[in-house]
Design a protein around this motif. Structure first.
Motif, short mmCIF file in Angstrom:
data_model
loop_
_atom_site.label_atom_id
_atom_site.label_comp_id
_atom_site.label_asym_id
_atom_site.label_seq_id
_atom_site.Cartn_x
_atom_site.Cartn_y
_atom_site.Cartn_z
N ARG A 313 0.79 -1.22 0.00
CA ARG A 313 0.00 0.00 0.00
C ARG A 313 0.84 1.28 0.00
NH1 ARG A 313 -5.16 -0.67 1.68
NH2 ARG A 313 -5.14 1.43 2.55
N TYR A 314 2.14 1.19 -0.19
CA TYR A 314 2.98 2.37 0.01
C TYR A 314 3.27 3.17 -1.25
CZ TYR A 314 6.51 -1.43 -0.58
OH TYR A 314 7.24 -2.52 -0.99
N LEU A 315 2.74 2.81 -2.39
CA LEU A 315 3.06 3.49 -3.63
C LEU A 315 2.04 4.57 -3.97
CD1 LEU A 315 3.95 0.29 -5.66
CD2 LEU A 315 5.58 2.04 -4.93
N ASP A 316 2.53 5.70 -4.46
CA ASP A 316 1.65 6.75 -4.97
C ASP A 316 1.02 6.31 -6.30
OD1 ASP A 316 2.27 8.43 -2.90
OD2 ASP A 316 3.47 9.83 -4.10
N SER A 317 -0.16 6.84 -6.58
CA SER A 317 -0.75 6.70 -7.91
C SER A 317 0.20 7.32 -8.94
CB SER A 317 -2.11 7.39 -7.95
OG SER A 317 -2.70 7.27 -9.23
N GLN A 318 0.21 6.74 -10.14
CA GLN A 318 1.12 7.19 -11.19
C GLN A 318 0.34 7.79 -12.37
OE1 GLN A 318 4.75 6.64 -10.69
NE2 GLN A 318 3.72 6.49 -8.69
N PRO A 319 0.97 8.65 -13.15
CA PRO A 319 0.26 9.26 -14.28
C PRO A 319 0.06 8.29 -15.43
CG PRO A 319 2.54 9.99 -14.23
CD PRO A 319 2.32 9.19 -12.98
N GLY A 320 -1.13 8.31 -16.00
CA GLY A 320 -1.41 7.56 -17.22
C GLY A 320 -1.00 6.12 -17.17
N GLU A 321 -0.24 5.71 -18.17
CA GLU A 321 0.17 4.31 -18.31
C GLU A 321 1.40 3.96 -17.46
OE1 GLU A 321 0.78 3.67 -22.45
OE2 GLU A 321 -1.34 3.88 -22.98
N GLU A 322 1.89 4.91 -16.68
CA GLU A 322 3.10 4.64 -15.89
C GLU A 322 2.84 3.75 -14.69
OE1 GLU A 322 5.52 8.01 -14.96
OE2 GLU A 322 5.36 8.84 -16.99
N TRP A 323 1.58 3.41 -14.42
CA TRP A 323 1.28 2.52 -13.29
C TRP A 323 2.03 1.19 -13.40
CZ3 TRP A 323 -0.68 -2.31 -14.09
CH2 TRP A 323 -1.22 -2.57 -15.36
N ILE A 324 2.29 0.76 -14.64
CA ILE A 324 2.92 -0.55 -14.81
C ILE A 324 4.36 -0.56 -14.32
CG2 ILE A 324 3.63 -0.06 -17.19
CD1 ILE A 324 2.60 -3.48 -15.64
N ALA A 325 5.02 0.60 -14.27
CA ALA A 325 6.44 0.62 -13.87
C ALA A 325 6.64 0.12 -12.44
CB ALA A 325 7.02 2.01 -14.08
N PRO A 326 5.99 0.72 -11.42
CA PRO A 326 6.20 0.18 -10.07
C PRO A 326 5.67 -1.24 -9.91
CG PRO A 326 4.51 1.90 -10.06
CD PRO A 326 5.15 1.93 -11.40
N VAL A 327 4.60 -1.58 -10.60
CA VAL A 327 4.06 -2.93 -10.50
C VAL A 327 5.07 -3.93 -11.06
CG1 VAL A 327 2.25 -4.50 -11.29
CG2 VAL A 327 1.66 -2.18 -10.58
#
Length: 412
Positions: A313-327
């Protein structure tokens, strides 16, 4: 009611008579061990008017935009339809939207499913003149609660008595959660230690919430600062024996204050200061049931929460399609035992540096070194099934963040 439904209802209404029974229940549902096989993601965003992102959002506009996907918290009695790739849509207290993916067997499959569900949601919002935010906290508006439920009303009163952070958390923040299998009995202690130790460097690497309510907070992650500033018994990491994560979690859950107590009528405010352990000891007139314990666990918000699987639960929301990077980075680091052990070793020097991570982010040299080393480790272990363009996108996104941090350091 079918026989199965009746059996399930009877099980959750069963009275728990002593602390041993409560501890057994918590252990049984929070760490379900087995070979890691599934991953999932929960993506949360603030929602804004496209033409006027600072304008307040209202319930009816959001309900009209979501149509048949409107959750019951926004339209009482509605049974929302699932998203095209199997994800479910929920609304948070301040009007934030969250997609909870269906479980997937690979990062590639998860990316494909979330991409489809996100495209569908974006189209719904576009048609209504709305758009998803791109940060982990609302950069434009002060916190304001849209949903009027007994749970959220009780939570707001509980948090308000302790300062401003709880209201900000409820109504202004947007996180990116990654859900991972707990692993086998032998793997679990290391996976648990690793996923917590990775928190500060990955939080710093993907910090994305500096501005809130029209001002620069001076923080790398104002979202995490809000969570951290709340009651530490609810939002700080549990502490326990390294070889027995469940023991630490049991202790944490018992010591945590009750935020709300469900009732058929009236408000859900708990008696001030009462913990789950107090309820077990008879502090409330109603007997404690399995369902009550399960509900209490849903009101605990540490950086990693065990829910049978590990909910990061410690990650910030990411812009657009960048969500896949931390995942992709996190799943690569925990992809197998060797990767997990290597990631833990790299993260240990900065494990526990949560305050530095959300205040300074990658400006802190130790966190930047750890994040860079972890990124290199993850790049070598990214899901081979990811399309080449997605792999490149992940690497470029992370490299850009690391280069920007170095450039900022050299300019200062």
């Amino acid at each position: 009611m079918t026989t199965l439904d009746h059996d399930a209802a009877a099980a959750t209404s069963r009275r728990l008579r002593n602390q041993e029974e409560v501890e057994a229940r918590i252990r049984a549902i929070c760490f379900k061990t087995g070979p890691p096989a599934l991953i999932g993601a929960e993506l949360e965003w603030t929602v804004h008017h496209t033409a006027a992102p600072r304008a307040p959002l209202d319930r009816e506009t959001l309900r009209q935009a979501l149509g048949r996907h409107t959750p019951a918290t926004l339209l009482s009695g509605n049974s929302p339809g699932v998203l095209p790739a199997g994800g479910s849509l929920t609304v948070e207290p301040g009007g934030q939207l969250e997609i909870s993916s269906a479980p997937a067997r690979s990062t590639a499959a998860l990316h494909a499913a979330v991409t489809a569900d996100l495209a569908h949601l974006t189209t719904l919002l576009d048609d209504a003149g709305l758009r998803l935010g791109e940060h982990g906290i609302d950069p434009h508006r002060a916190p304001r609660r849209l949903l009027d439920t007994p749970r959220y009303a009780a939570m707001e009163r509980f948090f308000d008595a302790r300062g401003r952070h709880g209201r900000i958390m409820m109504n202004s923040t947007a996180g990116l959660q990654v859900c991972l299998d707990a692993g086998t009995d032998a793997e679990l202690p290391t996976r648990w230690r690793a996923v917590l130790a990775l928190g500060p460097p990955l939080l710093a690497l993907f910090a994305n919430s500096a501005r809130h309510a029209g001002r620069d907070t001076g923080l790398a992650s104002a979202r995490m600062a809000a969570w951290w500033g709340m009651d530490p018994r609810l939002t700080h990491p549990p502490v326990g024996p390294p070889g027995d994560p469940a023991a630490g979690w049991v202790r944490y859950a018992l010591a945590a204050p009750l935020i709300c107590v469900r009732r058929d009528h009236g408000c859900w405010d708990p008696p001030p200061g009462v913990t789950l352990a107090d309820w077990v000891a008879g502090a409330l007139p109603d007997p404690l049931t399995v369902s009550d314990v399960d509900y209490h666990l849903s009101t605990l918000f540490p950086p990693v929460r065990p829910r049978g699987y590990l909910e990061v639960r410690y990650l910030d929301s990411q812009p657009g399609e960048e969500w896949i990077a931390p995942v992709a980075v996190l799943t690569a680091l925990l992809g197998d035992r060797a990767s997990t052990e290597a990631a833990l070793e790299l993260a240990l020097p900065v494990a526990g540096r949560w305050h530095t991570a959300y205040t300074s982010g990658l400006a802190d040299p130790a966190l930047r070194r750890a994040a860079s080393a972890l990124a290199e480790l993850a790049f070598d272990r990214l899901d081979a099934g990811l399309p080449a363009s997605v792999r490149t996108h992940v690497i470029d996104t992370v490299d850009r963040r690391l280069r920007a941090a170095v450039a900022a350091k050299e300019a200062s």
